[in-house]
Each structure stands twice: as structure tokens, then as C-alpha cells.
Design an enzyme around this catalytic site. Structure first.
Site, PDB file in Angstrom:
ATOM      1  N   HIS A  27      15.101   5.832  29.533  1.00 53.42           N
ATOM      2  CA  HIS A  27      15.628   6.406  28.286  1.00 53.42           C
ATOM      3  C   HIS A  27      17.146   6.260  28.199  1.00 53.42           C
ATOM      4  O   HIS A  27      17.706   6.188  27.109  1.00 53.42           O
ATOM      5  CB  HIS A  27      15.180   7.851  28.115  1.00 53.42           C
ATOM      6  CG  HIS A  27      15.139   8.246  26.665  1.00 53.42           C
ATOM      7  ND1 HIS A  27      14.435   7.530  25.729  1.00 53.42           N
ATOM      8  CD2 HIS A  27      15.762   9.233  25.974  1.00 53.42           C
ATOM      9  CE1 HIS A  27      14.611   8.069  24.530  1.00 53.42           C
ATOM     10  NE2 HIS A  27      15.417   9.102  24.649  1.00 53.42           N
TER      11      HIS A  27
ATOM     12  N   GLU B   7      13.917  16.792  15.790  1.00 55.96           N
ATOM     13  CA  GLU B   7      13.452  17.352  17.053  1.00 55.96           C
ATOM     14  C   GLU B   7      12.656  18.624  16.750  1.00 55.96           C
ATOM     15  O   GLU B   7      12.833  19.208  15.684  1.00 55.96           O
ATOM     16  CB  GLU B   7      14.630  17.705  17.979  1.00 55.96           C
ATOM     17  CG  GLU B   7      15.075  16.575  18.894  1.00 55.96           C
ATOM     18  CD  GLU B   7      15.884  15.498  18.178  1.00 55.96           C
ATOM     19  OE1 GLU B   7      16.513  15.815  17.146  1.00 55.96           O
ATOM     20  OE2 GLU B   7      15.881  14.340  18.640  1.00 55.96           O
TER      21      GLU B   7
ATOM     22  N   CYS C   5      11.110   5.589  20.908  1.00 56.16           N
ATOM     23  CA  CYS C   5      11.397   5.089  22.261  1.00 56.16           C
ATOM     24  C   CYS C   5      10.925   6.019  23.370  1.00 56.16           C
ATOM     25  O   CYS C   5      10.565   5.553  24.455  1.00 56.16           O
ATOM     26  CB  CYS C   5      12.895   4.870  22.447  1.00 56.16           C
ATOM     27  SG  CYS C   5      13.732   4.415  20.951  1.00 56.16           S
TER      28      CYS C   5
ATOM     29  N   THR D  40      11.914  14.892  20.353  1.00 55.56           N
ATOM     30  CA  THR D  40      12.250  13.887  19.341  1.00 55.56           C
ATOM     31  C   THR D  40      10.993  13.312  18.696  1.00 55.56           C
ATOM     32  O   THR D  40      10.087  12.857  19.390  1.00 55.56           O
ATOM     33  CB  THR D  40      13.061  12.756  20.007  1.00 55.56           C
ATOM     34  OG1 THR D  40      14.275  13.314  20.506  1.00 55.56           O
ATOM     35  CG2 THR D  40      13.388  11.654  19.029  1.00 55.56           C
TER      36      THR D  40
ATOM     37  N   CYS E  14      20.170   2.350  21.089  1.00 57.09           N
ATOM     38  CA  CYS E  14      20.010   2.798  19.689  1.00 57.09           C
ATOM     39  C   CYS E  14      21.350   3.271  19.132  1.00 57.09           C
ATOM     40  O   CYS E  14      21.644   3.090  17.958  1.00 57.09           O
ATOM     41  CB  CYS E  14      18.977   3.914  19.597  1.00 57.09           C
ATOM     42  SG  CYS E  14      19.505   5.464  20.363  1.00 57.09           S
TER      43      CYS E  14
ATOM     44  N   CYS F 104      18.217   8.206  14.523  1.00 61.84           N
ATOM     45  CA  CYS F 104      17.222   8.117  15.604  1.00 61.84           C
ATOM     46  C   CYS F 104      15.867   7.795  14.986  1.00 61.84           C
ATOM     47  O   CYS F 104      15.391   8.510  14.117  1.00 61.84           O
ATOM     48  CB  CYS F 104      17.179   9.449  16.355  1.00 61.84           C
ATOM     49  SG  CYS F 104      15.725   9.652  17.393  1.00 61.84           S
TER      50      CYS F 104
ATOM     51  N   GLU G  74      23.026  14.415  20.717  1.00 59.44           N
ATOM     52  CA  GLU G  74      21.974  13.803  21.524  1.00 59.44           C
ATOM     53  C   GLU G  74      22.556  12.772  22.485  1.00 59.44           C
ATOM     54  O   GLU G  74      22.039  12.585  23.591  1.00 59.44           O
ATOM     55  CB  GLU G  74      20.900  13.178  20.643  1.00 59.44           C
ATOM     56  CG  GLU G  74      19.638  12.977  21.474  1.00 59.44           C
ATOM     57  CD  GLU G  74      18.644  12.063  20.845  1.00 59.44           C
ATOM     58  OE1 GLU G  74      18.971  11.396  19.852  1.00 59.44           O
ATOM     59  OE2 GLU G  74      17.534  12.002  21.363  1.00 59.44           O
TER      60      GLU G  74
ATOM     61  N   TYR H  14      19.390   4.140  24.977  1.00 64.14           N
ATOM     62  CA  TYR H  14      20.469   4.570  24.100  1.00 64.14           C
ATOM     63  C   TYR H  14      21.275   3.407  23.522  1.00 64.14           C
ATOM     64  O   TYR H  14      22.324   3.609  22.903  1.00 64.14           O
ATOM     65  CB  TYR H  14      21.318   5.648  24.786  1.00 64.14           C
ATOM     66  CG  TYR H  14      20.647   7.011  24.636  1.00 64.14           C
ATOM     67  CD1 TYR H  14      19.286   7.091  24.375  1.00 64.14           C
ATOM     68  CD2 TYR H  14      21.346   8.202  24.702  1.00 64.14           C
ATOM     69  CE1 TYR H  14      18.645   8.297  24.197  1.00 64.14           C
ATOM     70  CE2 TYR H  14      20.710   9.427  24.525  1.00 64.14           C
ATOM     71  CZ  TYR H  14      19.367   9.467  24.280  1.00 64.14           C
ATOM     72  OH  TYR H  14      18.743  10.675  24.089  1.00 64.14           O
TER      73      TYR H  14
HETATM   74 FE1  SF4 Z   1      15.987   8.258  19.187  1.00 66.86          FE
HETATM   75 FE2  SF4 Z   1      17.624   6.630  20.460  1.00 66.86          FE
HETATM   76 FE3  SF4 Z   1      16.017   8.294  21.843  1.00 66.86          FE
HETATM   77 FE4  SF4 Z   1      15.072   6.150  20.522  1.00 66.86          FE
HETATM   78  S1  SF4 Z   1      16.452   6.152  22.284  1.00 66.86           S
HETATM   79  S2  SF4 Z   1      14.211   8.169  20.547  1.00 66.86           S
HETATM   80  S3  SF4 Z   1      16.356   6.135  18.715  1.00 66.86           S
HETATM   81  S4  SF4 Z   1      17.723   8.837  20.468  1.00 66.86           S
HETATM   82 FE    FE Z   2      16.739  10.927  22.995  1.00 65.34          FE
END
Ligand code: SF4
Ligand code: FE
Length: 480
Positions: free
Chosen positions: A290, A255, A102, A189, A296, A98, A444, A294
Site C-alpha cells: 500500500h 472512508e 487499491c 477506504t 495515486c 482517491c 491520508e 501511494y
Molecule cells: Fe486511495 Fe491511493 Fe489508497 Fe488507492 S492507494 S485506495 S487511490 S489512497
Molecule cells: Fe489509503
């Protein structure tokens, strides 16, 4: 825009109150437990300066016309939303964890919509304040922590019914020049790598909860804010002499619990104040953005699939048909996640403020898959890796003059691969599926941006069930 180095230097100037293992952290930036998470955020600056990533990592500010980091941008088109998805996959794949930035981007975008909508109803000036704040964030190229999740106390009670009033962050008193707030935000985060904390309510509110219906932004080192760092499985490996056992040599996420102990917020940084009927909208839009973010996890999935393939090759098992099948399945699941994030971006719509919002139904479907597929991808990676991933000796044993030769001899697989490299790739799989990075890749994925049930409620609410029933009845000739 800041360079990665300038970002790091800017963090050194902050006076954050951070606690880790019961002690105040003197030097947050260089702390060995925290440092990898800072490295991951730093990459959002470094990549933005590289010509090959410029298109994804930068954008043009709709308020100043200047080139800015995309993490501070308000999406002006579907194309912007698509680039956001691709940027997040790219960074997940570059860091294997992570990269934290974001949440702030998603908070800024959600607020750009809701501040406008509140003003339209009440003639307030939240949007003006917000745009001024946004310009500052863009100009200084800041990292913002989007702080939504309250501790919530007894889940059966609303904010105002809680025996401990601070279970949800709330206004304590009003002054001429601002407000005093108290409470906490949990699971934040990237909090200690942030310049700013943007607070939003965590659930829809009713009139009796209006002192909890607040949104504002404060510098992360504002007096009264304390960070209590969350620990992760295998985190103290980062304190060991060698680095092999960490798996990921460079990056990590984090976190923290962020406590607001009577923090002062000036009016110009308050973006919602007791307009309780807008709390739900802000929560839903932030959550939808959000849930798109993800993507990500797709990037981290890329790393894990690559690692599983390398492990199979190092074991001499890559040609086995069942291994090939498992790799295909992992890719299928990973790309399905990508499809969801792209789809909600491509079906995005322009809001009255001009901001483009993702399709919220598809964003929820995307995140619902994220609560499941990474677990299956991780299971398959562990299947391919083999049990050695969790039984192998430490780096110190590998290098021990007494037993190192046995570790090398008995854990040697294919002839042209060193035992050390074999152990390295297995440690990376361990890191993503059981270690520090599993926080981001697995749990997460389950609970971040809302637990699975939150998406199911949104899916139920947003599908057009009447239309589906109507078509079914029409096709079989039902006339009522
Ligand atoms: Fe972290 Fe993914 Fe959330 Fe971005 S979207 S803050 S990389 S968990
Ligand atoms: Fe998150």
C-alpha cells in the site's frame, strides 16, 4: 470483466447498512454525498475497457489464464509491479482523488504470500481456500475493501490487555461450519463501494493475542455489518443546487467505520486463524504494497500542479519568475514520489508463493516522502492561487441578479478569461488542499498505509547498518 455500468448495477443489488448524518441511507449508489466516490471506482472499470489503457488496467490471471482487471491481479513479475504504479498514477490524475480500489488489490497480494507461508509451516489449507476465493473475485471482477486498521483503544495496551475486548476485531466463538467475529475496522477506504471486505490483523501479535490474529473475507452486505460514513470537510456542498463550489465536479473518495457485530464467517473464507506469528508478516507486506500504491498521490499531484499553472495564467502571473520556480519545485517533488514508487517495484522480488513483492525498504522510503511532499506541493499551490481561493463568494452570489455583476467585475483578472472559470480553478485547488479531496491528498498521505513513525521503524529495521559501518571502517583503515 465488468463494465462501469455493470459495476454500478451490481452495487444496487447489495443490501448494505450504511449510516450518514445519523440516518440509514436508503439508496447508497445515488446518495449525493456518496455518489462521487462511486464514480471514481467506476472509472477503474471504464478505463480497463478502453484500448489505450488496456495494458495498464488489465492483466492475465495466473490461475485461469483469463484477462482480468489489474485490481484483482496477483503480481507475477517486476513488470506487473511497475504497471501497478503507473496505473495508480493514471487513475489519480484522471479522478483528482482517491479511487479506492487499491486496498483490496494490496490485501489480495499480501494474503497470497502469507497463506502460502502458513501452509508451509503448519500443513493447513489457507492458500487453497484463498486461491478459490481469488478466482471468484477475478471472475466476478469485484471491488474488495482491504480492512486492516482496528480502532486500537488504549495505544499503550496490547489487544488482549484492552479493557474493551472489541477494540481489536476478534473471534467470539467457533462453530462447526465457521467462526463468529466481533469488532470494527476504522477509516475503511471505499467500504460502501465494495462487494467484499477482506479483514486482516492490524499489528504483530503474541500468543496471548491469538484470537485477534485472524484474516477472512465476507460479502460487504453480510448480516451484522454496519457502515458509519466518515464526513469530510465541505461535504455538504454536494447537497447544494449548483456544482461549481464543489471544485471537483465528478469524483471523490470516502472512508467509513465498519462495525462487525457478531458476523458469521464460513471456514472456506478464513485465511488465518490464530497463527499469531504470521500477523506481523501479513501487516508488513500489505503495508509495503500500500505504501507503493501511494503513486495515486502523484496522479492527484499532477492535477494540482496543472490547476496551479492554470490559476497563475488566469491571474496573469504565470510569467513571474518566482511562480515558474514554484511550479518547477512542485513537479520536482511530485516526480520524486513517482521515483520511490517505481523503485520499490523495480527492486521487487519473487516470494515462495510466486507472488512478486515490492522492495519493502524502498516502499517505506516512498511512503515517508508521501507524508511530506504533498503538503509542500499543496502549500505552493495555495501560494500561487492567492487568498481569493478561500475568500471568494459562492456560485449563487456569482449568479445573483443583485450582486453577480460585482462578483464578475471585481474578480475579473486577465481579459480573455471569464470570472467563472477563474473561480472554478480556484475551487478545484481548494477541494484538493482543504476540501473533500484533501482527505486523500493530505491527511491520508500522512496516516494512510501507516503513520510516518511506522515507516521510520521499518526503515531503521531494514537498512543494513552493519555493512555500512564495515565499509566506513575499512576505508579509513580501522582494524578491530
Ligand atoms: Fe486511495 Fe491511493 Fe489508497 Fe488507492 S492507494 S485506495 S487511490 S489512497
Ligand atoms: Fe489509503
Amino acid at each position: 470483466m465488468k463494465t462501469g455500468k455493470e459495476y454500478e448495477e451490481s452495487l444496487r443489488k447489495l443490501n448494505l447498512v450504511v449510516y450518514l448524518f445519523g440516518k440509514r441511507v436508503e439508496n447508497v449508489v445515488d446518495d449525493p454525498i456518496i455518489r462521487p466516490s462511486m464514480n471514481a471506482v467506476k472509472l477503474t472499470y471504464d478505463l480497463a475497457a478502453m484500448p489505450e489503457y488496456e495494458d495498464l488496467l488489465t492483466a492475465t490471471s495466473h490461475i485461469t489464464g483469463k484477462k482480468i482487471n489489474r485490481f484483482t491481479h496477483i503480481h507475477q513479475s517486476k513488470e506487473d509491479l511497475v504497471k501497478k504504479t503507473k496505473m495508480e498514477r493514471l487513475l489519480g490524475a484522471q479522478t483528482g482523488c482517491c479511487f479506492q480500489r487499491c486496498v483490496g488489490m494490496d490485501a489480495l497480494n499480501a494474503l497470497s504470500i502469507t497463506t502460502f507461508n502458513i501452509d508451509k509451516k503448519y500443513g493447513t489449507e489457507y492458500n487453497k481456500r484463498f486461491l478459490k476465493y481469488l478466482e471468484y473475485v477475478q471472475q466476478e471482477d469485484l471491488v474488495c475493501d482491504g480492512a486492516m486498521t482496528d480502532p486500537k483503544g488504549d495505544r499503550s495496551l496490547s489487544p488482549s490487555q484492552q479493557p474493551d475486548k472489541d477494540a481489536f476485531l476478534h473471534v467470539v466463538s467457533e462453530k462447526e461450519d465457521g467462526i463468529i467475529v466481533r469488532g470494527a475496522k476504522a477509516h475503511q477506504t471505499g467500504a460502501v463501494n465494495s462487494h467484499e471486505i477482506i479483514v486482516m490483523p492490524t499489528i504483530s501479535m503474541r500468543e496471548e493475542d491469538k484470537e485477534y490474529a485472524i484474516s477472512f473475507a465476507v460479502p460487504s452486505d453480510t448480516k451484522g455489518i454496519t457502515y458509519i460514513y466518515g464526513r469530510q470537510s465541505c461535504d455538504t456542498r454536494k447537497l447544494e443546487k449548483g456544482t461549481l463550489d464543489r471544485g471537483n465536479q465528478y469524483y471523490g473518495g470516502h472512508e467509513a467505520l465498519v462495525v462487525f457485530d457478531d458476523v458469521f464467517v464460513p471456514w472456506e473464507r478464513v485465511f488465518m486463524y490464530k497463527e499469531y506469528e504470521f500477523a506481523g508478516e501479513l501487516v508488513e507486506n500489505f503495508a509495503s504494497y500500500h505504501r507503493q500504491s501511494y503513486a495515486c498521490k502523484v496522479g492527484v499531484g499532477d492535477v494540482l500542479i496543472g490547476a496551479a499553472q492554470v490559476a497563475a495564467e488566469y491571474n496573469g502571473a504565470a510569467k513571474a519568475s518566482h511562480v515558474k520556480e514554484k511550479i518547477i519545485e512542485m513537479n520536482h517533488l511530485n516526480e520524486t514520489l513517482f521515483c520511490g514508487s517505481l523503485a520499490c517495484a523495480l527492486e521487487g522480488t519473487k516470494q515462495p508463493s510466486g507472488t512478486f513483492l515490492v522492495n519493502t525498504l524502498l516502499a517505506n522510503v516512498c511512503k515517508q516522502n508521501v507524508t511530506r511532499f504533498p503538503y509542500e506541493i499543496a502549500r505552493l499551490a495555495q501560494d500561487i492561487a492567492g487568498g481569493l481561493m478561500v475568500t471568494m463568494p459562492s456560485e449563487e452570489d456569482l449568479n445573483s441578479p443583485e450582486v453577480g455583476h460585482w462578483v464578475k467585475k471585481y474578480f475579473k483578472a486577465v481579459a480573455n478569461v471569464s470570472t467563472e472559470n477563474r473561480l472554478r480553478i480556484l475551487r478545484l485547488i481548494e477541494n484538493i488542499t482543504l476540501g473533500t479531496a484533501a482527505v486523500g491528498y493530505l491527511t491520508e498521505s500522512m496516516h494512510g498505509a501507516g503513520s510516518p513513525q511506522a515507516q521510520r521503524i521499518m526503515i531503521a529495521r531494514q537498512v543494513n547498518m552493519e555493512e555500512k559501518k564495515k565499509i566506513a571502517k575499512k576505508l579509513c583503515g580501522i582494524e578491530e
